[in-house]
Write a protein that holds these residues in place. Structure first.
Motif, short mmCIF file in Angstrom:
data_model
loop_
_atom_site.label_atom_id
_atom_site.label_comp_id
_atom_site.label_asym_id
_atom_site.label_seq_id
_atom_site.Cartn_x
_atom_site.Cartn_y
_atom_site.Cartn_z
N HIS A 211 7.83 17.81 -4.19
CA HIS A 211 8.67 18.63 -5.73
C HIS A 211 9.49 17.53 -5.70
CE1 HIS A 211 9.95 20.61 -8.55
NE2 HIS A 211 11.61 20.42 -8.79
N ALA A 212 10.59 16.84 -4.45
CA ALA A 212 11.52 15.94 -4.82
C ALA A 212 11.19 14.82 -4.98
CB ALA A 212 12.63 15.94 -3.33
N LEU A 213 10.25 14.46 -4.87
CA LEU A 213 9.68 12.93 -5.14
C LEU A 213 9.08 13.33 -6.12
CD1 LEU A 213 7.25 12.32 -1.73
CD2 LEU A 213 9.84 11.47 -2.45
N ARG A 214 8.44 13.44 -6.53
CA ARG A 214 7.84 13.85 -7.80
C ARG A 214 8.58 13.97 -9.06
NH1 ARG A 214 3.35 18.04 -5.33
NH2 ARG A 214 5.17 19.93 -5.93
N THR A 215 9.86 14.68 -8.95
CA THR A 215 11.15 14.21 -9.24
C THR A 215 11.63 13.42 -9.78
OG1 THR A 215 11.60 16.68 -9.13
CG2 THR A 215 13.48 15.95 -10.05
N ALA A 216 11.37 12.27 -8.50
CA ALA A 216 12.41 10.81 -8.88
C ALA A 216 11.50 10.41 -9.31
CB ALA A 216 12.25 10.74 -7.59
N MET A 217 9.95 10.66 -9.90
CA MET A 217 8.97 9.53 -10.08
C MET A 217 10.27 9.70 -11.41
SD MET A 217 5.58 9.56 -8.82
CE MET A 217 5.55 11.12 -9.50
N VAL A 218 10.02 10.64 -12.39
CA VAL A 218 10.66 10.44 -13.61
C VAL A 218 12.13 10.48 -13.94
CG1 VAL A 218 8.64 12.06 -14.35
CG2 VAL A 218 10.85 13.69 -12.89
N ARG B 181 0.87 -1.10 -0.08
CA ARG B 181 0.01 -0.09 0.21
C ARG B 181 0.91 1.55 0.09
NH1 ARG B 181 -5.09 -0.33 1.93
NH2 ARG B 181 -5.08 1.98 1.62
N PRO B 182 1.44 1.36 -0.92
CA PRO B 182 2.35 2.82 -0.79
C PRO B 182 2.02 4.42 -0.58
CG PRO B 182 2.06 2.40 -3.87
CD PRO B 182 1.31 0.92 -2.31
N ASP B 183 0.57 4.41 -0.68
CA ASP B 183 -0.16 5.12 -0.54
C ASP B 183 -0.10 5.30 1.42
OD1 ASP B 183 -1.89 3.59 -0.48
OD2 ASP B 183 -3.87 4.82 -0.03
N LEU B 184 -0.17 4.46 1.64
CA LEU B 184 0.03 4.49 3.80
C LEU B 184 1.21 4.49 3.66
CD1 LEU B 184 -2.61 1.10 4.80
CD2 LEU B 184 -3.17 3.92 4.52
N LEU C 42 13.65 8.04 2.26
CA LEU C 42 12.31 6.81 1.86
C LEU C 42 11.83 7.73 1.39
CD1 LEU C 42 11.54 6.37 5.73
CD2 LEU C 42 12.23 4.35 4.83
N GLY C 43 11.34 8.55 0.90
CA GLY C 43 10.72 9.20 -0.09
C GLY C 43 10.56 8.79 -1.72
N ASN C 44 12.11 9.25 -1.88
CA ASN C 44 12.41 8.49 -3.30
C ASN C 44 12.50 7.07 -3.01
OD1 ASN C 44 13.29 11.63 -3.49
ND2 ASN C 44 15.23 11.27 -2.43
N CYS C 45 12.77 6.50 -2.42
CA CYS C 45 12.67 4.97 -2.38
C CYS C 45 11.08 4.08 -2.47
CB CYS C 45 13.13 4.04 -0.91
SG CYS C 45 12.91 2.55 -1.33
N LEU C 46 10.48 5.01 -2.35
CA LEU C 46 8.80 5.02 -2.21
C LEU C 46 8.37 5.51 -4.04
CD1 LEU C 46 5.71 4.12 -1.57
CD2 LEU C 46 5.56 6.43 -0.52
N ALA C 47 8.62 6.76 -4.13
CA ALA C 47 8.76 7.46 -4.92
C ALA C 47 8.94 6.68 -7.19
CB ALA C 47 8.62 9.02 -5.08
N ALA C 48 9.88 5.96 -6.93
CA ALA C 48 10.91 5.13 -7.86
C ALA C 48 9.88 3.45 -7.81
CB ALA C 48 11.88 4.54 -7.37
#
Length: 120
Positions: free
Chosen positions: A113-120, A62-65, A82-88
């Motif tokens: 912003h850093a998490l959204r950047t990590a997703m792309v 459950r990535p949302d949780l 942790l956020g970067n790991c989750l975003a990936a």
């Protein structure tokens, strides 16, 4: 009539047991995870090390949780890591849900912003 809330140690133990079960690959109690993770008192009783262990297990199911749990981590550098790991991971599962979840989170804007950047 709503039943009385169970004592904190029991709710905390239940969350730990569910996490251990998920870590072993059992998802039968996954439906109970939502209420326990949203319980501020239970999550607030965990320190950063315990939260990290919990996040690393929950993120696969459950990535949302997991994102909700990240907001409770006190150390900023740990939250970002942790956020970067989750975003990936989350962006590979459902990038639109990840984007919405990160945007709606209570993380500071710079971390979102850093998490959204990590997703792309």
């Amino acid at each position: 009539m709503k039943s009385p809330l169970r004592p904190l140690p029991l709710r905390r133990e239940q969350l730990c047991r569910i996490a251990a079960s998920l870590h072993r690959g059992h998802t039968r109690d996954l439906h109970l995870l939502d209420a326990l993770v949203r319980d501020q008192e239970v999550v607030g009783s965990f320190n950063d090390v315990e939260l990290k262990k919990l996040i690393l297990i929950v993120k696969h199911h459950r990535p949302d949780l997991a994102l909700l749990l990240i907001t409770h981590v006190q150390a900023e550098n740990e939250r970002i890591s942790l956020g970067n790991c989750l975003a990936a991971i989350w962006s590979r599962i459902d990038i639109n849900a990840a984007w919405r979840g990160i945007t709606a989170s209570s993380l500071p804007e710079s971390e979102r912003h850093a998490l959204r950047t990590a997703m792309v």
